[in-house]
Write a protein that holds these residues in place. Sequence first.
Motif, short mmCIF file in Angstrom:
data_model
loop_
_atom_site.label_atom_id
_atom_site.label_comp_id
_atom_site.label_asym_id
_atom_site.label_seq_id
_atom_site.Cartn_x
_atom_site.Cartn_y
_atom_site.Cartn_z
N ASP A 255 0.84 -1.19 0.00
CA ASP A 255 0.00 0.00 0.00
C ASP A 255 0.88 1.24 0.00
O ASP A 255 1.93 1.27 0.67
N ARG A 256 0.43 2.27 -0.74
CA ARG A 256 1.19 3.53 -0.82
C ARG A 256 0.24 4.68 -0.56
O ARG A 256 -0.77 4.81 -1.25
N ASP A 257 0.60 5.50 0.42
CA ASP A 257 -0.20 6.68 0.71
C ASP A 257 0.43 7.87 -0.02
O ASP A 257 1.59 8.20 0.23
N TRP A 258 -0.32 8.46 -0.91
CA TRP A 258 0.17 9.57 -1.74
C TRP A 258 -0.47 10.89 -1.32
O TRP A 258 -1.61 10.92 -0.88
N ALA A 268 2.03 15.09 -10.04
CA ALA A 268 3.11 15.55 -9.15
C ALA A 268 2.73 15.22 -7.71
O ALA A 268 1.99 15.95 -7.06
N LEU A 269 3.22 14.11 -7.22
CA LEU A 269 2.81 13.59 -5.91
C LEU A 269 4.03 13.28 -5.06
O LEU A 269 5.15 13.18 -5.55
N LYS A 270 3.78 13.08 -3.77
CA LYS A 270 4.82 12.61 -2.86
C LYS A 270 4.27 11.42 -2.08
O LYS A 270 3.06 11.26 -1.92
N TRP A 271 5.19 10.59 -1.62
CA TRP A 271 4.78 9.50 -0.74
C TRP A 271 4.66 10.01 0.70
O TRP A 271 5.47 10.83 1.14
N ARG A 272 3.68 9.50 1.42
CA ARG A 272 3.63 9.69 2.88
C ARG A 272 4.08 8.40 3.58
O ARG A 272 4.76 8.45 4.58
N TYR A 273 3.68 7.27 3.01
CA TYR A 273 4.25 6.02 3.51
C TYR A 273 4.04 4.90 2.50
O TYR A 273 3.19 4.98 1.61
N TRP A 274 4.87 3.89 2.64
CA TRP A 274 4.69 2.59 1.98
C TRP A 274 4.48 1.57 3.10
O TRP A 274 5.14 1.63 4.15
N TYR A 275 3.59 0.62 2.85
CA TYR A 275 3.43 -0.51 3.77
C TYR A 275 3.41 -1.78 2.93
O TYR A 275 2.68 -1.87 1.93
N GLY A 276 4.22 -2.74 3.31
CA GLY A 276 4.25 -4.01 2.60
C GLY A 276 4.12 -5.18 3.55
O GLY A 276 4.68 -5.15 4.66
N LYS A 277 3.36 -6.19 3.14
CA LYS A 277 3.21 -7.37 3.99
C LYS A 277 3.32 -8.62 3.12
O LYS A 277 2.62 -8.76 2.11
N ASN A 278 4.22 -9.52 3.52
CA ASN A 278 4.33 -10.84 2.92
C ASN A 278 3.28 -11.73 3.57
O ASN A 278 3.36 -12.02 4.77
N LEU A 279 2.28 -12.15 2.81
CA LEU A 279 1.16 -12.89 3.39
C LEU A 279 1.50 -14.35 3.64
O LEU A 279 0.72 -15.06 4.27
N VAL A 280 2.65 -14.79 3.16
CA VAL A 280 3.09 -16.17 3.40
C VAL A 280 3.83 -16.25 4.74
O VAL A 280 3.58 -17.13 5.56
N SER A 281 4.73 -15.31 4.97
CA SER A 281 5.54 -15.33 6.20
C SER A 281 4.98 -14.41 7.29
O SER A 281 5.42 -14.47 8.43
N ASN A 282 4.04 -13.52 6.91
CA ASN A 282 3.51 -12.48 7.80
C ASN A 282 4.56 -11.46 8.22
O ASN A 282 4.36 -10.73 9.19
N HIS A 283 5.69 -11.41 7.52
CA HIS A 283 6.67 -10.35 7.74
C HIS A 283 6.13 -9.07 7.13
O HIS A 283 5.48 -9.09 6.09
N GLU A 284 6.36 -7.93 7.77
CA GLU A 284 5.83 -6.67 7.26
C GLU A 284 6.86 -5.55 7.39
O GLU A 284 7.75 -5.60 8.24
N THR A 285 6.69 -4.54 6.53
CA THR A 285 7.59 -3.39 6.49
C THR A 285 6.79 -2.12 6.31
O THR A 285 5.80 -2.09 5.58
N MET A 286 7.24 -1.08 7.00
CA MET A 286 6.61 0.24 6.86
C MET A 286 7.71 1.26 6.62
O MET A 286 8.69 1.33 7.36
N ALA A 287 7.58 2.05 5.57
CA ALA A 287 8.47 3.19 5.33
C ALA A 287 7.64 4.45 5.52
O ALA A 287 6.76 4.74 4.71
N SER A 288 7.89 5.18 6.60
CA SER A 288 7.08 6.32 6.99
C SER A 288 7.86 7.61 6.76
O SER A 288 8.96 7.78 7.29
#
Length: 315
Positions: A255-258, A268-288
Motif C-alpha cells: 500500500d502507498r499513501d500519496w 506531481a505527488l509525494k509519498w507519505r508512507y509505503w506498507y508491505g506485507k508478505n502474506l506467506v511469512s507475515n513479515h511486514e515493512t513500513m516506510a514512513s
Amino acid sequence: MNRKSLSLAVGLMLASLSAWADNVPRSLPYPGGAPSADEIARQVYFVNHFYAVKNFSIERGQSGSITVIASRSAGEEPLTNTVERYLNNEYSDGETKAKDLAIFRSGKLNGTGMLIVDFVDDAKSQAYSIWLPALRKIRRFAQPAFDDAWGGTDFTFEDVTLRKPHHESHELQGKESFNECLMAMEIPAAQASGNLANLHKPACNHKGREVYKLKSTTKFQNWWYDYRISYVDTQSFADYRTEFFKDNKKIKIIDRDWAPLGLSDPRALKWRYWYGKNLVSNHETMASIPDDVVQYDTAKDESLWSEQTLSKINR
C-alpha cells in the motif's frame, strides 16, 4: 532452477525484451480520453519516478525528523533504519536518465550509501555503487537481481526501482471505487517510542476515489509472482494498492499513501508512507515519510549524486 540459472534466464529475457523496450520519458504527456492498460502502466511509472519534477528528496527535517523504515516478523518487535534519499531526473546528456542516492542513517545499515544510475537506453543495466562503512570502500556492480530485498525490507529492488512497464503485460479490468483504508503497521503502545513513535496511521483519505483495476502479468518465467493487481487513481495515476498473486493465491500486498505536491500536473505527488506485507511469512515493512522531510525542484549541485558523496558519509 538454481539462482545462477535463474539470473541467466532473466538476462536472456531482458535481452529479448530490449528489442522493443518502451521507454517512459520525463516528457510523457498526461493522457487525453480513456487510456489503455499499457498507457496506465506508463503513467504509474511516471508518477513513481517523480518525473513531474526535476529532483525529489526525503532529507532530515529541521526538527530532526527523518524517514523511518520499520520491519518485523510476526509477533516480534520492529527493527528500524532511518534513510535519506535524493533523486535527480534532470539530465540532458542523452545517456543518463536519473540518479538516485540513498544514505542509511541508523540501524544495521547505518553509514551505508547507495548510488544508482539509470540510463536512457532501457536495454542498459542500471549501475550501482555502494559505500560499505565496515570496509570504507566503494563497491561497483551491475544492477542486483530484481527479487533481492531492498534494504532487507519486504520491498524488492523490482518494487522500488527496477520494474518497467515492458516487463509485464497489462490488462485493464475496469474502474471501481476504492473503498478501503490503506494498511499500516500497528505499533503497541509499549513499543511506540523513539523512531516508532511517529509512524503514520492507516490512511483513509483515499476511500471513495475512482480507480483503475490493472492486472499486470510478469513476462519472467518461474518468477516469484504470476501477476499483480494494482488500484490506480483515475486522475493522478497514483497506485494506492498492489496485490501480488502466485498460483492464484494472494502472497503480498504493498500500500502507498500519496499526497499532492501542489503543482499543476496532477501526477506531481509525494509519498507519505509505503506498507508491505508478505502474506506467506507475515513479515511486514513500513516506510514512513514525515511531511517536512520532502523537498523537490531544489538547486542542489549535481556533485551530490557522485561517489565522492558516498565516500564522505560519516566523515
